[in-house]
Design an enzyme around this catalytic site. Structure first.
Site, mmCIF file in Angstrom:
data_model
loop_
_atom_site.group_PDB
_atom_site.id
_atom_site.type_symbol
_atom_site.label_atom_id
_atom_site.label_comp_id
_atom_site.label_asym_id
_atom_site.label_seq_id
_atom_site.Cartn_x
_atom_site.Cartn_y
_atom_site.Cartn_z
ATOM 1 N N CYS A 3 0.867 -1.188 0.000
ATOM 2 C CA CYS A 3 0.000 0.000 0.000
ATOM 3 C C CYS A 3 0.894 1.225 0.000
ATOM 4 O O CYS A 3 1.560 1.515 1.001
ATOM 5 C CB CYS A 3 -0.917 -0.006 1.222
ATOM 6 N N HIS A 50 -2.660 -4.931 -10.245
ATOM 7 C CA HIS A 50 -3.428 -3.795 -10.750
ATOM 8 C C HIS A 50 -3.801 -4.002 -12.209
ATOM 9 O O HIS A 50 -2.984 -4.471 -13.011
ATOM 10 C CB HIS A 50 -2.619 -2.496 -10.641
ATOM 11 N N GLU A 87 -10.319 -0.207 -5.284
ATOM 12 C CA GLU A 87 -9.352 -1.064 -4.604
ATOM 13 C C GLU A 87 -9.964 -2.403 -4.198
ATOM 14 O O GLU A 87 -11.096 -2.471 -3.728
ATOM 15 C CB GLU A 87 -8.794 -0.359 -3.365
ATOM 16 N N CYS A 95 -4.791 6.028 -4.118
ATOM 17 C CA CYS A 95 -4.154 4.713 -4.053
ATOM 18 C C CYS A 95 -2.741 4.862 -4.585
ATOM 19 O O CYS A 95 -2.539 5.104 -5.780
ATOM 20 C CB CYS A 95 -4.933 3.692 -4.869
ATOM 21 N N GLY A 139 -1.679 2.099 -6.914
ATOM 22 C CA GLY A 139 -2.460 2.281 -8.131
ATOM 23 C C GLY A 139 -1.898 3.380 -9.012
ATOM 24 O O GLY A 139 -1.870 3.257 -10.246
#
Length: 276
Positions: free
Chosen positions: A75, A161, A210, A219, A222
């Site tokens: 994260c 992703h 997410e 994110c 991301g």
């Protein structure tokens, strides 16, 4: 169990930070869901648990739990908040911090005005390692969803992703299409879904659905995955300002074989205790 915590956010992507070094912590998926509930708990996108490292060459270990109780690998916004948290709580005075995660070791650098840079490592592009079902590695892949064909990039930043290019991110069907792609069978570990609008070679806009959370205000992984996917397609330069609903991140990636660097702000909201 009485648990001390700090509520933090990175561009509106919010976290419950828990110090597992100076207090005993035993979490279950049920307890994580209880904490993350915005009506009956504290409320957060993820819970981040700070632990002593297993690897003697790093400073800390941290574990990441989604709001649904599932544990995940990485994260980016959480990593930035982690760096500020361990300094604010005086667990370290270092400005450069090595952190052990399920996705590998991260290098965090604390700068001025609450800016934190994270070396996110090299992106993973080999489909089997994302994981994504494809015969060969490519810049993007056709993906059928509910009878419609979409073109997606598949990138792992320690977590998987899918990146879709859209003309107008404000009109993108993030909730419906994001949910459908998250559980697509070609992504066997489920996937985070990014909707990317390229404005020019140095600027872009992004919304992310997410995995295990839904759409969040920001994110970090991301944004990194979106940068990688756009650069592989030749659409952007090696530094990209990515604006998410919660604010802007600076992502730097020279190209394949090089690490991705993410820089952005953090904020501490409040400290508290909860009885579980």
């Amino acid at each position: 169990m009485r648990l001390k915590f700090t509520k933090m956010h990175g561009l509106g992507n919010d976290f419950v930070m828990v110090d597992g070094i100076t207090q005993r912590v035993k979490l279950s998926p049920e307890k994580v869901r209880q904490i993350a509930d915005r009506h009956t708990g504290i409320g957060c996108d993820q819970l981040l648990l700070v632990e002593a490292p297993r690897n003697p060459d790093v400073d800390f270990r941290y574990r990441i739990y989604n709001a649904d109780g599932s544990e995940v690998e990485n994260c980016g916004n959480g990593a930035r908040c982690f760096a500020r948290f361990v300094r604010d709580r005086r667990l370290t005075s270092k400005e450069q911090i090595l952190v052990e995660t399920a996705a590998g070791i991260l290098e965090l650098k604390v700068g001025e005005k609450d800016q934190v840079s994270v070396d996110m490592g090299e992106p993973i592009l080999e489909p089997a390692k994302v994981p994504f079902q494809a015969d060969i590695q490519a810049e993007s892949y056709p993906l059928e969803v509910d009878g419609e064909m979409y073109n997606v990039g598949a990138v792992s930043m320690g977590n998987p992703h899918a990146v879709l290019l859209v003309e107008d991110v404000t009109k993108a069907p993030v909730e419906t299409l994001g949910a459908a792609i998250e559980c697509h069978p070609r992504f066997p570990a489920r996937v985070n879904v990014g909707f990317l609008q390229i404005e020019d070679r140095g600027k872009a806009r992004l919304r992310v659905f997410e995995r295990g959370v839904g759409e969040t205000r920001a994110c970090g992984t991301g944004a990194c995955a979106a940068m990688v996917s756009a650069r592989l397609r030749g659409l952007v330069d090696e530094e990209l300002q990515i604006t998410l609903p919660g604010g802007t991140l600076t992502i730097h990636w020279p190209g394949p074989g090089e690490p991705v660097t993410m820089t952005g702000p953090t904020a501490a909201v409040y400290h508290g205790q909860i009885v579980l």
